[in-house]
Design a protein around this motif. Structure first.
Motif, PDB file in Angstrom:
ATOM      1  N   THR A   1      72.747 -25.643  98.310  1.00  8.45           N
ATOM      2  CA  THR A   1      73.000 -27.074  98.399  1.00  8.45           C
ATOM      3  C   THR A   1      74.321 -27.385  97.700  1.00  8.45           C
ATOM      4  N   VAL A   2      75.033 -28.401  98.213  1.00 11.84           N
ATOM      5  CA  VAL A   2      76.400 -28.658  97.758  1.00 11.84           C
ATOM      6  C   VAL A   2      76.591 -30.132  97.425  1.00 11.84           C
ATOM      7  N   LEU A   3      77.314 -30.378  96.326  1.00  8.08           N
ATOM      8  CA  LEU A   3      77.785 -31.709  95.964  1.00  8.08           C
ATOM      9  C   LEU A   3      79.298 -31.711  96.131  1.00  8.08           C
ATOM     10  N   VAL A   4      79.827 -32.684  96.869  1.00 12.48           N
ATOM     11  CA  VAL A   4      81.258 -32.769  97.146  1.00 12.48           C
ATOM     12  C   VAL A   4      81.873 -33.864  96.289  1.00 12.48           C
ATOM     13  N   VAL A   5      82.913 -33.493  95.514  1.00 13.39           N
ATOM     14  CA  VAL A   5      83.571 -34.449  94.620  1.00 13.39           C
ATOM     15  C   VAL A   5      85.053 -34.520  94.956  1.00 13.39           C
ATOM     16  N   ASP A   6      85.517 -35.677  95.397  1.00 16.25           N
ATOM     17  CA  ASP A   6      86.938 -35.893  95.688  1.00 16.25           C
ATOM     18  C   ASP A   6      87.196 -37.391  95.719  1.00 16.25           C
TER      19      ASP A   6
ATOM     20  N   GLN B   1      89.612 -38.916  97.269  1.00 13.07           N
ATOM     21  CA  GLN B   1      90.184 -39.372  98.535  1.00 13.07           C
ATOM     22  C   GLN B   1      89.094 -39.389  99.609  1.00 13.07           C
ATOM     23  N   LEU B   2      88.836 -40.583 100.139  1.00 11.87           N
ATOM     24  CA  LEU B   2      87.717 -40.778 101.052  1.00 11.87           C
ATOM     25  C   LEU B   2      87.809 -39.889 102.281  1.00 11.87           C
ATOM     26  N   LEU B   3      88.989 -39.786 102.887  1.00 11.09           N
ATOM     27  CA  LEU B   3      89.117 -39.000 104.110  1.00 11.09           C
ATOM     28  C   LEU B   3      88.847 -37.516 103.853  1.00 11.09           C
ATOM     29  N   ILE B   4      89.377 -37.008 102.749  1.00  9.70           N
ATOM     30  CA  ILE B   4      89.134 -35.596 102.411  1.00  9.70           C
ATOM     31  C   ILE B   4      87.661 -35.372 102.138  1.00  9.70           C
ATOM     32  N   ARG B   5      87.064 -36.262 101.365  1.00 10.22           N
ATOM     33  CA  ARG B   5      85.647 -36.111 101.025  1.00 10.22           C
ATOM     34  C   ARG B   5      84.775 -36.179 102.277  1.00 10.22           C
ATOM     35  N   ALA B   6      85.051 -37.138 103.143  1.00  9.34           N
ATOM     36  CA  ALA B   6      84.264 -37.277 104.370  1.00  9.34           C
ATOM     37  C   ALA B   6      84.424 -36.052 105.270  1.00  9.34           C
ATOM     38  N   GLY B   7      85.654 -35.529 105.337  1.00 14.03           N
ATOM     39  CA  GLY B   7      85.884 -34.339 106.143  1.00 14.03           C
ATOM     40  C   GLY B   7      85.120 -33.136 105.628  1.00 14.03           C
ATOM     41  N   LEU B   8      85.100 -32.977 104.301  1.00 14.18           N
ATOM     42  CA  LEU B   8      84.369 -31.860 103.704  1.00 14.18           C
ATOM     43  C   LEU B   8      82.874 -31.989 103.952  1.00 14.18           C
ATOM     44  N   VAL B   9      82.357 -33.192 103.794  1.00 10.14           N
ATOM     45  CA  VAL B   9      80.926 -33.410 104.009  1.00 10.14           C
ATOM     46  C   VAL B   9      80.554 -33.084 105.445  1.00 10.14           C
TER      47      VAL B   9
ATOM     48  N   PRO C   1      76.075 -23.598 109.315  1.00 15.50           N
ATOM     49  CA  PRO C   1      74.735 -23.024 109.157  1.00 15.50           C
ATOM     50  C   PRO C   1      74.514 -22.533 107.723  1.00 15.50           C
ATOM     51  N   GLY C   2      73.362 -22.833 107.178  1.00 16.02           N
ATOM     52  CA  GLY C   2      73.009 -22.305 105.868  1.00 16.02           C
ATOM     53  C   GLY C   2      73.495 -23.117 104.692  1.00 16.02           C
ATOM     54  N   LEU C   3      74.102 -24.294 104.919  1.00 15.99           N
ATOM     55  CA  LEU C   3      74.557 -25.145 103.822  1.00 15.99           C
ATOM     56  C   LEU C   3      73.991 -26.556 104.006  1.00 15.99           C
ATOM     57  N   THR C   4      73.704 -27.215 102.880  1.00 18.61           N
ATOM     58  CA  THR C   4      73.230 -28.591 102.921  1.00 18.61           C
ATOM     59  C   THR C   4      73.960 -29.414 101.871  1.00 18.61           C
ATOM     60  N   VAL C   5      74.599 -30.488 102.278  1.00 21.60           N
ATOM     61  CA  VAL C   5      75.253 -31.399 101.341  1.00 21.60           C
ATOM     62  C   VAL C   5      74.200 -32.374 100.811  1.00 21.60           C
ATOM     63  N   VAL C   6      74.031 -32.389  99.490  1.00 20.41           N
ATOM     64  CA  VAL C   6      73.003 -33.245  98.889  1.00 20.41           C
ATOM     65  C   VAL C   6      73.587 -34.486  98.231  1.00 20.41           C
ATOM     66  N   GLY C   7      74.932 -34.569  98.180  1.00 19.06           N
ATOM     67  CA  GLY C   7      75.537 -35.744  97.570  1.00 19.06           C
ATOM     68  C   GLY C   7      77.042 -35.662  97.609  1.00 19.06           C
ATOM     69  N   GLU C   8      77.683 -36.788  97.314  1.00 19.32           N
ATOM     70  CA  GLU C   8      79.133 -36.838  97.202  1.00 19.32           C
ATOM     71  C   GLU C   8      79.502 -37.820  96.106  1.00 19.32           C
TER      72      GLU C   8
ATOM     73  N   GLY D   1      84.867 -38.217  88.479  1.00 19.08           N
ATOM     74  CA  GLY D   1      84.117 -37.345  87.596  1.00 19.08           C
ATOM     75  C   GLY D   1      82.859 -37.966  87.030  1.00 19.08           C
ATOM     76  N   GLU D   2      82.906 -39.250  86.737  1.00 22.62           N
ATOM     77  CA  GLU D   2      81.732 -39.922  86.175  1.00 22.62           C
ATOM     78  C   GLU D   2      80.582 -39.914  87.177  1.00 22.62           C
ATOM     79  N   GLU D   3      80.901 -40.224  88.418  1.00 23.99           N
ATOM     80  CA  GLU D   3      79.867 -40.200  89.448  1.00 23.99           C
ATOM     81  C   GLU D   3      79.401 -38.773  89.708  1.00 23.99           C
ATOM     82  N   ALA D   4      80.306 -37.809  89.579  1.00 24.07           N
ATOM     83  CA  ALA D   4      79.924 -36.406  89.763  1.00 24.07           C
ATOM     84  C   ALA D   4      78.864 -35.995  88.752  1.00 24.07           C
ATOM     85  N   VAL D   5      79.033 -36.424  87.512  1.00 22.29           N
ATOM     86  CA  VAL D   5      78.046 -36.096  86.479  1.00 22.29           C
ATOM     87  C   VAL D   5      76.685 -36.688  86.839  1.00 22.29           C
ATOM     88  N   ARG D   6      76.688 -37.941  87.264  1.00 18.02           N
ATOM     89  CA  ARG D   6      75.421 -38.595  87.640  1.00 18.02           C
ATOM     90  C   ARG D   6      74.774 -37.914  88.838  1.00 18.02           C
ATOM     91  N   GLN D   7      75.594 -37.604  89.853  1.00 15.35           N
ATOM     92  CA  GLN D   7      75.065 -36.981  91.054  1.00 15.35           C
ATOM     93  C   GLN D   7      74.556 -35.561  90.781  1.00 15.35           C
TER      94      GLN D   7
END
Length: 232
Positions: free
Chosen positions: A3-8, A10-18, A25-32, A36-42
């Motif tokens: 499972t993956v949390l994406v932190v960026d 820039q909205l376009l980069i983050r959305a593209g990564l998600v 196959p074999g990966l699941t995004v569980v949050g974005e 950094g503050e939101e990354a800690v919470r997520q």
């Protein structure tokens, strides 16, 4: 399935990564997260296996977030993979010191990014020790005695130091076991005990610690007394 949390920030980069990772196959995004503050919470809310961490963000940056996330996670710490614009960057060096397990450029092809996530999720580091050494040579002022970096150094046994030294050169647990004529389970035990004593949370931090304290030196010998290794 990692499972993956994406932190960026820039909205376009983050959305593209998600979108990319959700389609892999074999990966699941569980949050974005957008900083950094939101990354800690997520990270606390979703407990991801891997965090793709941008470094230069407004407010709480990726280095601070990495340190806080790993400091709170304990035995369930995620693997933090840095995404950066530059391949030789003081931010990257400080992120590795904070416990990130590797870094990729943002121009990395999608298939390599996906493979990298699986690599770090399995417990491996993503970069060669030579890359870490290059970062250390560029940004660290000079070697520091181990006891000055970690007062607990005198509690690390001789065998634990041997294991640390070999791991810092990029040796796998299997290779360390062969060099020291011990089992892989014993290697893991010595490594885990030494890391716990020194407050190190990842093999990346072991590499940084070893080079910063001259436990390993660039171009120096890696053979140990009684082993049959060669200089490297």
């Amino acid at each position: 399935m990692p499972t993956v949390l994406v932190v960026d920030d820039q909205l376009l980069i983050r959305a593209g990564l998600v979108s990319l990772l959700n389609a892999a196959p074999g990966l699941t995004v569980v949050g974005e997260a957008c900083d950094g503050e939101e990354a800690v919470r997520q990270a606390e809310a979703t407990t991801p296996d891997v965090i793709l961490m941008d470094l230069r963000m407004p407010g709480t940056d990726g280095i601070t977030a990495t340190r806080r996330i790993l400091g709170r996670a304990g035995d369930t710490a995620p693997r933090i993979l840095v995404l950066t614009t530059f391949d030789l960057d003081e931010y990257v060096y400080n992120a590795l010191r904070a416990g990130a397990c590797g870094f990729l450029l943002k121009e990395t092809p999608p298939e390599r990014l996906i493979a990298a996530i699986h690599t770090v999720a399995s417990g491996d580091m993503l970069f060669a020790p030579t890359v870490t050494r290059r970062l250390i040579e560029a940004y660290h002022p000079g070697p520091t005695p181990p006891e000055a970096v970690a007062p607990e150094w005198d509690t690390v046994t001789g065998r634990e130091r041997d294991v640390l030294r070999l791991v810092a050169t990029g040796a796998t647990n299997t290779e360390v076991a062969g060099r020291l004529f011990i089992s892989e389970a014993t290697v893991k035990t010595h490594l885990n005990r030494a890391m716990a004593k020194l407050g190190l949370s990842s093999r990346a931090q072991v590499v940084v610690f070893a080079y910063e304290t001259a436990l390993v030196t660039p171009g120096g010998p890696t053979a140990l007394p009684g082993s049959q290794g060669t200089a490297g």
